[in-house]
Design an enzyme around this catalytic site. Structure first.
Site, PDB file in Angstrom:
ATOM      1  N   ARG A 227      45.116   3.443 -36.506  1.00 17.30           N
ATOM      2  CA  ARG A 227      45.164   2.168 -37.232  1.00 17.30           C
ATOM      3  C   ARG A 227      43.899   1.962 -38.058  1.00 17.30           C
ATOM      4  NH1 ARG A 227      49.519  -0.829 -35.203  1.00 17.30           N
ATOM      5  NH2 ARG A 227      49.957  -0.619 -32.976  1.00 17.30           N
TER       6      ARG A 227
ATOM      7  N   VAL B  44      54.206   7.249 -41.873  1.00 26.99           N
ATOM      8  CA  VAL B  44      52.852   7.034 -42.383  1.00 26.99           C
ATOM      9  C   VAL B  44      51.954   6.390 -41.329  1.00 26.99           C
ATOM     10  CG1 VAL B  44      53.543   6.927 -44.800  1.00 26.99           C
ATOM     11  CG2 VAL B  44      53.527   4.826 -43.458  1.00 26.99           C
TER      12      VAL B  44
ATOM     13  N   ASP C 280      60.724  -1.069 -43.094  1.00 22.94           N
ATOM     14  CA  ASP C 280      61.476   0.181 -43.017  1.00 22.94           C
ATOM     15  C   ASP C 280      62.965  -0.163 -43.125  1.00 22.94           C
ATOM     16  OD1 ASP C 280      61.954   2.906 -42.500  1.00 22.94           O
ATOM     17  OD2 ASP C 280      61.830   2.647 -40.344  1.00 22.94           O
TER      18      ASP C 280
ATOM     19  N   GLU D 150      53.349  -8.378 -43.909  1.00 21.42           N
ATOM     20  CA  GLU D 150      53.758  -7.217 -43.120  1.00 21.42           C
ATOM     21  C   GLU D 150      53.073  -5.946 -43.608  1.00 21.42           C
ATOM     22  OE1 GLU D 150      55.096  -6.217 -40.547  1.00 21.42           O
ATOM     23  OE2 GLU D 150      57.047  -7.083 -40.094  1.00 21.42           O
TER      24      GLU D 150
ATOM     25  N   GLY E  63      50.223  -4.104 -36.426  1.00 17.38           N
ATOM     26  CA  GLY E  63      50.089  -3.338 -37.669  1.00 17.38           C
ATOM     27  C   GLY E  63      49.655  -4.138 -38.877  1.00 17.38           C
TER      28      GLY E  63
HETATM   29  P1  IMP Z   1      62.072  -1.922 -39.333  1.00 15.03           P
HETATM   30  O1  IMP Z   1      62.700  -2.972 -38.446  1.00 15.03           O
HETATM   31  O2  IMP Z   1      62.857  -0.646 -39.333  1.00 15.03           O
HETATM   32  O3  IMP Z   1      61.835  -2.423 -40.749  1.00 15.03           O
HETATM   33  O4  IMP Z   1      60.739  -1.497 -38.635  1.00 15.03           O
HETATM   34  C1  IMP Z   1      59.561  -2.038 -38.982  1.00 15.03           C
HETATM   35  C2  IMP Z   1      58.448  -1.621 -38.029  1.00 15.03           C
HETATM   36  O5  IMP Z   1      58.502  -0.244 -37.634  1.00 15.03           O
HETATM   37  C3  IMP Z   1      57.157  -1.788 -38.779  1.00 15.03           C
HETATM   38  O6  IMP Z   1      56.660  -3.103 -38.680  1.00 15.03           O
HETATM   39  C4  IMP Z   1      56.272  -0.756 -38.124  1.00 15.03           C
HETATM   40  O7  IMP Z   1      55.662  -1.317 -36.986  1.00 15.03           O
HETATM   41  C5  IMP Z   1      57.215   0.348 -37.704  1.00 15.03           C
HETATM   42  N1  IMP Z   1      57.236   1.450 -38.697  1.00 15.03           N
HETATM   43  C6  IMP Z   1      58.208   1.749 -39.573  1.00 15.03           C
HETATM   44  N2  IMP Z   1      57.910   2.832 -40.314  1.00 15.03           N
HETATM   45  C7  IMP Z   1      56.674   3.222 -39.892  1.00 15.03           C
HETATM   46  C8  IMP Z   1      55.792   4.300 -40.290  1.00 15.03           C
HETATM   47  O8  IMP Z   1      56.069   5.134 -41.178  1.00 15.03           O
HETATM   48  N3  IMP Z   1      54.613   4.366 -39.616  1.00 15.03           N
HETATM   49  C9  IMP Z   1      54.243   3.511 -38.635  1.00 15.03           C
HETATM   50  N4  IMP Z   1      55.039   2.486 -38.243  1.00 15.03           N
HETATM   51  C10 IMP Z   1      56.247   2.347 -38.864  1.00 15.03           C
HETATM   52 MG    MG Z   2      55.020  -4.112 -37.964  1.00 19.30          MG
END
Ligand code: IMP
Ligand code: MG
Length: 198
Positions: free
Chosen positions: A164, A152, A102, A98, A42
């Site tokens: 992407r 998103v 999230d 990054e 990503g």
């Molecule tokens: P976290 O560990 O919850 O912060 O997850 C982070 C990862 O989840 C990001 O690097 C993304 O790959 C994926 N992610 C989180 N939210 C989204 C979104 O809204 N769209 C697409 N990928 C997401």
């Molecule tokens: Mg990611």
């Protein structure tokens, strides 16, 4: 154009913000040669644009990770490193680039792993910050936009590995509908130049 998704950040708005972030990093790291670390897949679209806005002798390196659980909340952020950095980062100034943070669980796990290698400094630059979802507290030095609590896609971000390559960032209204009819987002493909060509 479609009820499946709405544009949250236009290509132009992203471009402007990436330019500003590049200028900030250039100013803050003057005289240094930071290593930009991107997490596949990503983060690569953002990285590709961002590092061309940084007027320093930067290096780039990549990591690839795989979550153990269905998502970071299920796994507590613990990930398996599928591909590690090529270069040693001990004594380097490291900036993790990054696409989106999230819950922050994945990144906080990664930062622990990077910190253990004793870089000279370690900072985070994220394009999107879904701050209302944060579980793991993180200090983020550079942030493109605060992102509402919506799923998103675009500009590197995927849904089931698609979208992407959308130039804008879209908020998906109905993920199930999108899984069934991914082609509803076809009208959102194509960058600025192509729009003005014909
Ligand atoms: P976290 O560990 O919850 O912060 O997850 C982070 C990862 O989840 C990001 O690097 C993304 O790959 C994926 N992610 C989180 N939210 C989204 C979104 O809204 N769209 C697409 N990928 C997401
Ligand atoms: Mg990611």
């Amino acid at each position: 154009m479609s009820d499946a998704a709405t544009v949250l950040f236009t290509e132009e708005a992203i471009h402007r913000r990436v330019h500003e972030l590049g200028a900030l990093i250039t100013r803050d790291y003057r005289g240094k040669s930071p290593v930009l670390v991107s997490v596949l897949k990503g983060g690569v679209v953002f990285l590709a644009d961002l590092f061309r806005e940084i007027d320093l002798l930067v290096r780039v390196d990549f990591m690839s990770i795989s979550a153990y659980g269905a998502d970071s909340e299920a796994s507590g952020g613990v990930v398996r490193i599928l591909k590690d950095l090529d270069q040693d980062i001990g004594t380097e100034d490291v900036i993790v680039v990054e696409d989106i943070i999230d819950t922050g669980l994945t990144l906080s796990y990664l930062l622990d792993s990077l910190r253990a290698r004793q870089p000279a400094s370690l900072e985070v630059c994220t394009l999107l910050d879904k701050s209302v979802r944060r579980i793991a507290p993180l200090s983020i030095r550079y942030r493109g936009f605060d992102c509402p609590d919506k799923f998103v896609v675009g500009y590197g971000l995927d849904h089931a590995e698609r979208f992407r390559n959308l130039p804008a960032i879209l908020a998906v209204e109905d993920q199930a509908a999108l899984a069934e009819r991914p082609d509803v987002l076809l009208p959102f493909l194509g960058g600025r130049d192509r729009e003005t060509e014909g």
